[in-house]
Design an enzyme around this catalytic site. Structure first.
Site, PDB file in Angstrom:
ATOM      1  N   HIS A   1      10.804   0.151  -0.541  1.00 36.62           N
ATOM      2  CA  HIS A   1      10.051   0.681   0.231  1.00 36.62           C
ATOM      3  C   HIS A   1       9.809   1.764   0.280  1.00 36.62           C
ATOM      4  O   HIS A   1      10.232   2.856   1.125  1.00 36.62           O
ATOM      5  CB  HIS A   1      11.356   0.299   1.259  1.00 36.62           C
ATOM      6  CG  HIS A   1      11.956  -1.020   1.991  1.00 36.62           C
ATOM      7  ND1 HIS A   1      10.436  -1.410   2.601  1.00 36.62           N
ATOM      8  CD2 HIS A   1      12.311  -2.305   2.699  1.00 36.62           C
ATOM      9  CE1 HIS A   1       9.998  -2.884   3.113  1.00 36.62           C
ATOM     10  NE2 HIS A   1      11.597  -3.412   2.516  1.00 36.62           N
TER      11      HIS A   1
ATOM     12  N   TYR B   1     -14.864  -4.340   0.044  1.00 33.87           N
ATOM     13  CA  TYR B   1     -14.429  -4.908   0.177  1.00 33.87           C
ATOM     14  C   TYR B   1     -12.641  -4.982   1.374  1.00 33.87           C
ATOM     15  O   TYR B   1     -11.850  -5.716   0.837  1.00 33.87           O
ATOM     16  CB  TYR B   1     -13.352  -6.114  -1.588  1.00 33.87           C
ATOM     17  CG  TYR B   1     -13.001  -4.806  -1.611  1.00 33.87           C
ATOM     18  CD1 TYR B   1     -13.297  -3.315  -2.708  1.00 33.87           C
ATOM     19  CD2 TYR B   1     -11.502  -4.949  -1.769  1.00 33.87           C
ATOM     20  CE1 TYR B   1     -12.698  -2.591  -2.869  1.00 33.87           C
ATOM     21  CE2 TYR B   1     -10.526  -3.197  -2.211  1.00 33.87           C
ATOM     22  CZ  TYR B   1     -10.994  -2.344  -3.110  1.00 33.87           C
ATOM     23  OH  TYR B   1      -9.998  -1.413  -3.622  1.00 33.87           O
TER      24      TYR B   1
ATOM     25  N   GLU C   1      19.900   9.272   8.703  1.00 34.50           N
ATOM     26  CA  GLU C   1      21.001   8.966  10.306  1.00 34.50           C
ATOM     27  C   GLU C   1      19.786   9.287  10.403  1.00 34.50           C
ATOM     28  O   GLU C   1      20.063   9.319  12.169  1.00 34.50           O
ATOM     29  CB  GLU C   1      22.384   9.989   9.574  1.00 34.50           C
ATOM     30  CG  GLU C   1      23.150   9.579  11.018  1.00 34.50           C
ATOM     31  CD  GLU C   1      24.508   9.913  11.134  1.00 34.50           C
ATOM     32  OE1 GLU C   1      24.843  10.029   9.798  1.00 34.50           O
ATOM     33  OE2 GLU C   1      24.994   9.980  11.652  1.00 34.50           O
TER      34      GLU C   1
END
Ligand code: ZN
Ligand code: ZN
Length: 448
Positions: A128, A325, A412
């Site tokens: 990720h 593309y 956090e």
């Protein structure tokens, strides 16, 4: 105005802001532990674009448990979660689901060790590296607060988990699968993106154009192969490609009006097999970034003209093949929505923490939802460790960007700020009637 009046008016203006901030951050504290553990789980188990089955299933199950009406497999692995709460506007909040073929090198205890086969059958690492795991965790934290505070809003909340953002195909796939026919068409759509461009705790907001149009081109230049010692018997496509690459850079510098954005990057060039062979073709991969539609048109036309002319100048046996593309449009933030939400975010995270920014040069496919006639607001969520951010600023060395194997948001504070900002914005928009909101946003221009 006397001092007592000043104190009173400061109190009047400060109190609602303070109470809003306090109450949402308290609510964010309540849902944070679960959002954080979801983040860790998603981060350790990333999935490539269009293959986000486990990711989508996790989100679907969490949202169902919270009382949302969840539909899976919308446009592939996409999900749509609806929470109805009386009459009022319909507001969409979107997260992406996908990760990237990047080997994580952050050294974090929860770093991804996942490998998989990509669509070409090659073994690739998965990470990720764009922070979509943080967007998902934030959306679920927000979903939790909204589901438990139905007295603070009314209308329809529509949460969207979009697949395949990194291949800019997921939004289109969800639209083709009838997202705005099978589910209520939203009166406004929201999304955020985490990055190291701002410290955690801050937000970046932009009116109008937020990012770039992106166009991907694959160009094949044809020559005539031959022996490296006898160039007069051949037509060298590598030399044509080299000249073409340099000529293309005159488009931004000589053809586009100074001040307008145009980026042309030749990201790869492939030709040849051996030092003493002149190959018969050369391939180049190009990305083009622009803000404005007319500049985009001008640049794409100039690329075609130059590529063909350079080949012709070298007596190439065939015209080059130009394959356009992939393409996506710049995200356009509705200016009226921007003005309204700027005040909301200022009051929620503090005015000094809300930075008004110009557009960025990245790209994304959120605009396809906007182009369906849904005013959009896409904003930036600070993800950098504030201390590292300050050091980087002082030293002039950039922190790892999204897509880097070292990209690691300061979880956090950024996750808390993401949840807080999303809840504040949703509560603000999920008031009054859909008609009034639409009227409020009807000043929007048609985009770029
Ligand atoms: Zn990305
Ligand atoms: Zn991203």
């Amino acid at each position: 105005m006397n001092s007592a009046k000043v104190v009173l008016s400061v109190l009047i203006f400060a109190l609602p802001a303070l109470s809003q901030t306090d109450s949402i951050s308290k609510e964010a504290n309540t849902v944070y532990p679960e959002a954080h553990s979801l983040y860790l789980d998603l981060h350790e188990h990333p999935e490539l674009s269009s293959h986000e089955s486990q990711t989508a299933a996790k989100l679907a199950s969490k949202l169902r448990d919270l009382g949302y009406d969840v539909t899976e497999h919308v446009g592939g692995t996409g999900i749509v979660a609806i929470l109805k709460n009386g009459n009022g506007p319909t507001i969409m909040l979107r997260t992406e689901l996908d990760a990237l073929p990047v080997e994580e090198k952050t050294g974090l205890p929860y770093a991804s060790k996942v490998h998989t086969k990509d669509d070409a059958g090659l073994d690739v690492p998965v990470m990720h590296a764009c922070g979509h795991d943080l967007h998902m965790a934030s959306l679920v934290g927000t979903a939790d607060i909204m589901a438990h505070t139905k007295d603070t809003w009314h209308g329809t909340l529509m949460l969207v988990g979009q697949p395949a953002e990194e291949t800019i195909s997921g939004a289109k796939a969800m639209i083709a699968d009838g997202i705005f026919q099978r589910f209520p068409k939203p009166d406004a759509a929201l999304a955020l993106h985490v990055g190291n461009g701002l410290p955690a705790g801050e937000l970046g907001i932009t009116s109008g154009i937020y990012d770039t149009n992106a166009d991907s081109l694959r160009i094949t230049i044809y020559g005539k192969g031959g022996h490296g010692s006898a160039p007069h018997t051949a037509i060298d496509p590598i030399v044509i490609a080299a000249r073409t690459i340099l000529s293309l850079q005159t488009i931004p510098s000589r053809e586009v009006k100074p001040g307008e954005l145009a980026v042309i990057t030749v990201g790869y060039i492939r030709a040849g097999t051996k030092n003493n062979i002149i190959p018969d073709h050369a391939e180049m991969g190009i990305t083009v970034r622009t803000y404005k539609a007319d500049v985009r048109k001008q640049v794409l036309a100039a690329i075609t003209r130059i590529v063909k002319a350079e080949a012709e100048a070298s007596a190439a046996p065939r015209e080059p093949a130009i394959d356009h593309y992939e393409a996506t449009d710049a995200v356009y933030n509705d200016p009226a929505l921007f003005r309204r939400l700027q005040g909301v975010l200022d009051a929620t995270v503090g005015k000094p923490n809300v930075i008004v920014e110009g557009p960025i040069t990245a790209s994304e496919d959120f605009q396809y939802f906007v182009e369906q006639g849904v005013p959009g607001f896409y904003f930036s969520l600070g993800g950098a460790d504030p201390e590292k951010y300050a050091q980087a600023k002082a030293s002039g060395i950039n922190l790892p960007s999204n897509h880097s194997s070292l990209f690691a948001p300061d979880v956090e504070p950024s996750l808390r700020t993401g949840i807080t900002a999303e809840v504040a914005v949703l509560r603000n928009l999920l008031q009054g009637s859909a008609e009034d909101l639409r009227k409020n946003l009807s000043q929007q221009s048609a985009g770029n």
